[in-house]
Write a protein that holds these residues in place. Structure first.
Motif, PDB file in Angstrom:
ATOM      1  N   SER A   1      27.808 -19.456  -1.729  1.00  0.00           N
ATOM      2  CA  SER A   1      28.627 -18.400  -1.151  1.00  0.00           C
ATOM      3  C   SER A   1      28.407 -17.062  -1.859  1.00  0.00           C
ATOM      4  CB  SER A   1      30.086 -18.818  -1.222  1.00  0.00           C
ATOM      5  OG  SER A   1      30.892 -17.860  -0.637  1.00  0.00           O
ATOM      6  N   ALA A   2      28.306 -17.101  -3.182  1.00  0.00           N
ATOM      7  CA  ALA A   2      28.041 -15.872  -3.942  1.00  0.00           C
ATOM      8  C   ALA A   2      26.684 -15.299  -3.549  1.00  0.00           C
ATOM      9  CB  ALA A   2      28.097 -16.157  -5.441  1.00  0.00           C
TER      10      ALA A   2
ATOM     11  N   MET B   1      24.036 -13.206  -9.266  1.00  0.00           N
ATOM     12  CA  MET B   1      24.507 -14.229  -8.330  1.00  0.00           C
ATOM     13  C   MET B   1      23.373 -15.154  -7.911  1.00  0.00           C
ATOM     14  SD  MET B   1      25.827 -11.146  -8.030  1.00  0.00           S
ATOM     15  CE  MET B   1      27.391 -10.320  -8.089  1.00  0.00           C
TER      16      MET B   1
ATOM     17  N   TRP C   1      26.586   1.080  -1.057  1.00  0.00           N
ATOM     18  CA  TRP C   1      25.585   0.088  -1.413  1.00  0.00           C
ATOM     19  C   TRP C   1      24.656  -0.027  -0.212  1.00  0.00           C
ATOM     20  CZ3 TRP C   1      29.799  -3.918  -3.197  1.00  0.00           C
ATOM     21  CH2 TRP C   1      30.310  -3.511  -4.435  1.00  0.00           C
TER      22      TRP C   1
ATOM     23  N   TYR D   1      32.460  -8.655  -8.888  1.00  0.00           N
ATOM     24  CA  TYR D   1      31.502  -8.501 -10.001  1.00  0.00           C
ATOM     25  C   TYR D   1      30.639  -7.262  -9.798  1.00  0.00           C
ATOM     26  CZ  TYR D   1      27.763  -9.558 -13.300  1.00  0.00           C
ATOM     27  OH  TYR D   1      26.848  -9.483 -14.318  1.00  0.00           O
ATOM     28  N   LEU D   2      30.112  -7.104  -8.578  1.00  0.00           N
ATOM     29  CA  LEU D   2      29.289  -5.926  -8.270  1.00  0.00           C
ATOM     30  C   LEU D   2      30.091  -4.642  -8.435  1.00  0.00           C
ATOM     31  CD1 LEU D   2      27.055  -6.402  -5.113  1.00  0.00           C
ATOM     32  CD2 LEU D   2      26.340  -6.038  -7.459  1.00  0.00           C
ATOM     33  N   ALA D   3      31.345  -4.659  -7.976  1.00  0.00           N
ATOM     34  CA  ALA D   3      32.187  -3.469  -8.057  1.00  0.00           C
ATOM     35  C   ALA D   3      32.420  -3.067  -9.507  1.00  0.00           C
ATOM     36  CB  ALA D   3      33.530  -3.727  -7.354  1.00  0.00           C
TER      37      ALA D   3
ATOM     38  N   ALA E   1      26.850 -13.773  -0.083  1.00  0.00           N
ATOM     39  CA  ALA E   1      27.496 -12.453  -0.089  1.00  0.00           C
ATOM     40  C   ALA E   1      26.472 -11.370  -0.427  1.00  0.00           C
ATOM     41  CB  ALA E   1      28.654 -12.437  -1.083  1.00  0.00           C
ATOM     42  N   ILE E   2      25.600 -11.661  -1.405  1.00  0.00           N
ATOM     43  CA  ILE E   2      24.585 -10.693  -1.821  1.00  0.00           C
ATOM     44  C   ILE E   2      23.517 -10.535  -0.746  1.00  0.00           C
ATOM     45  CG2 ILE E   2      22.812 -10.189  -3.555  1.00  0.00           C
ATOM     46  CD1 ILE E   2      25.789  -9.932  -4.449  1.00  0.00           C
TER      47      ILE E   2
ATOM     48  N   ALA F   1      31.782 -12.419  -6.074  1.00  0.00           N
ATOM     49  CA  ALA F   1      30.477 -11.765  -6.170  1.00  0.00           C
ATOM     50  C   ALA F   1      30.621 -10.264  -5.957  1.00  0.00           C
ATOM     51  CB  ALA F   1      29.514 -12.366  -5.141  1.00  0.00           C
ATOM     52  N   ILE F   2      31.467  -9.871  -4.981  1.00  0.00           N
ATOM     53  CA  ILE F   2      31.673  -8.449  -4.697  1.00  0.00           C
ATOM     54  C   ILE F   2      32.457  -7.780  -5.817  1.00  0.00           C
ATOM     55  CG2 ILE F   2      32.702  -6.807  -3.073  1.00  0.00           C
ATOM     56  CD1 ILE F   2      30.157  -8.362  -2.112  1.00  0.00           C
TER      57      ILE F   2
ATOM     58  N   LEU G   1      24.875  -8.331   1.882  1.00  0.00           N
ATOM     59  CA  LEU G   1      24.834  -6.925   1.440  1.00  0.00           C
ATOM     60  C   LEU G   1      23.408  -6.382   1.511  1.00  0.00           C
ATOM     61  CD1 LEU G   1      27.002  -6.235  -1.716  1.00  0.00           C
ATOM     62  CD2 LEU G   1      27.276  -5.312   0.561  1.00  0.00           C
TER      63      LEU G   1
END
Lengths: 176, 176
Positions: free
Chosen positions: A116-117, A62, A134, B123-125, A120-121, B120-121, A124
């Protein structure tokens, strides 16, 4: 020149100049974002629990997308400066403004998706998520986290400028 | 009526009708996205390794944001139908179109932000990330992953429709 073409044209020209300035602001913002994120590539070595960590932006796809999106938008902004200058000279141009609104909208979507992507990371990385196991990584990768978080600012600033640019173009089209 | 107002007005009206139809398409897409993601709330119990897992959309704040963003955009689309009808009746309206372009642009940004954060989430999942020790959870939460992945489609479809809506409004403004 303004006197000959009348007041409406003067307003259009003023808006065109503002369009030009806003594009430069957006260019600086997105370019700064791309560079700030892209240079997290420089090795940031940490020694934690006897293991040497190295955090790079391209560890997470991302963030790579974020850099690519900001780079594409920056390149587009440089090219669009030419159209912006054309609008300052020929303030009655219509079709080129429609094309510009369309391209600006597409670039806004691309920039927003990237920002935005990445956000999100970053979220996290700061907070983690217990349900999915996570874990937050910002305790270990402190300056990496600060750098990536900071680089989001330029992108979100660029988004606001793009919304203004589209609004300005729409106002100019309606004021013809 | 069309004959009196001339050909340009007829084109504007045609575009206004298309605008109305596209808004309904976008409404269905974003509402479906919001509902598909929001109802992952229904307990999906899994028995893996002697532990009962329960996956809900609000386990992850980005999915909550996704639902909220899609719900707000859906509500906006319902309200904007009124303006769209107004444009079909009064095809020469200018200021309302500028307002609509501005609001459409803001909603596009909101929808893109929601869809992209959720993507994004997702993708991570699916893939996980080895560098950050975030493991893929889709092996365990299979149908949760399918549901959340699928619900992105409506949002991304809605984004495309919004770009078209802004383009249509810009064309109408330039064709006055």
């Amino acid at each position: 020149m303004v006197g000959i073409l009348g007041k409406a044209s003067g307003v259009s020209r003023g808006v065109a100049v503002m369009d030009f300035i806003l594009r430069i602001v957006a260019l600086i913002a997105t370019l700064a974002s791309a560079i700030a994120m892209g240079t997290t590539d420089e090795s940031l070595p940490f020694f934690t629990q006897f293991i040497r960590f190295r955090a790079q932006y391209d560890d997470l796809p991302m963030f790579t997308f974020f850099v690519v999106a900001n780079a594409i938008v920056s390149a587009y902004l440089v090219l669009s400066l030419a159209i912006s200058v054309f609008h300052i000279i020929r303030s009655h141009a219509q079709n080129s403004r429609v094309v510009l609104i369309f391209l600006d909208t597409a670039m806004l979507a691309l920039l927003t998706a990237g920002a935005s992507a990445a956000a999100a990371i970053v979220y996290l990385a700061h907070k983690g998520n217990t349900r999915t196991n996570w874990f937050a990584i910002c305790q270990q990768f402190n300056s990496f986290c600060e750098r990536t978080s900071g680089s989001l600012i330029g992108s979100f600033g660029g988004m606001v400028v793009f919304v203004l640019l589209i609004l300005l173009s729409a106002i100019t089209l309606s004021r013809r």
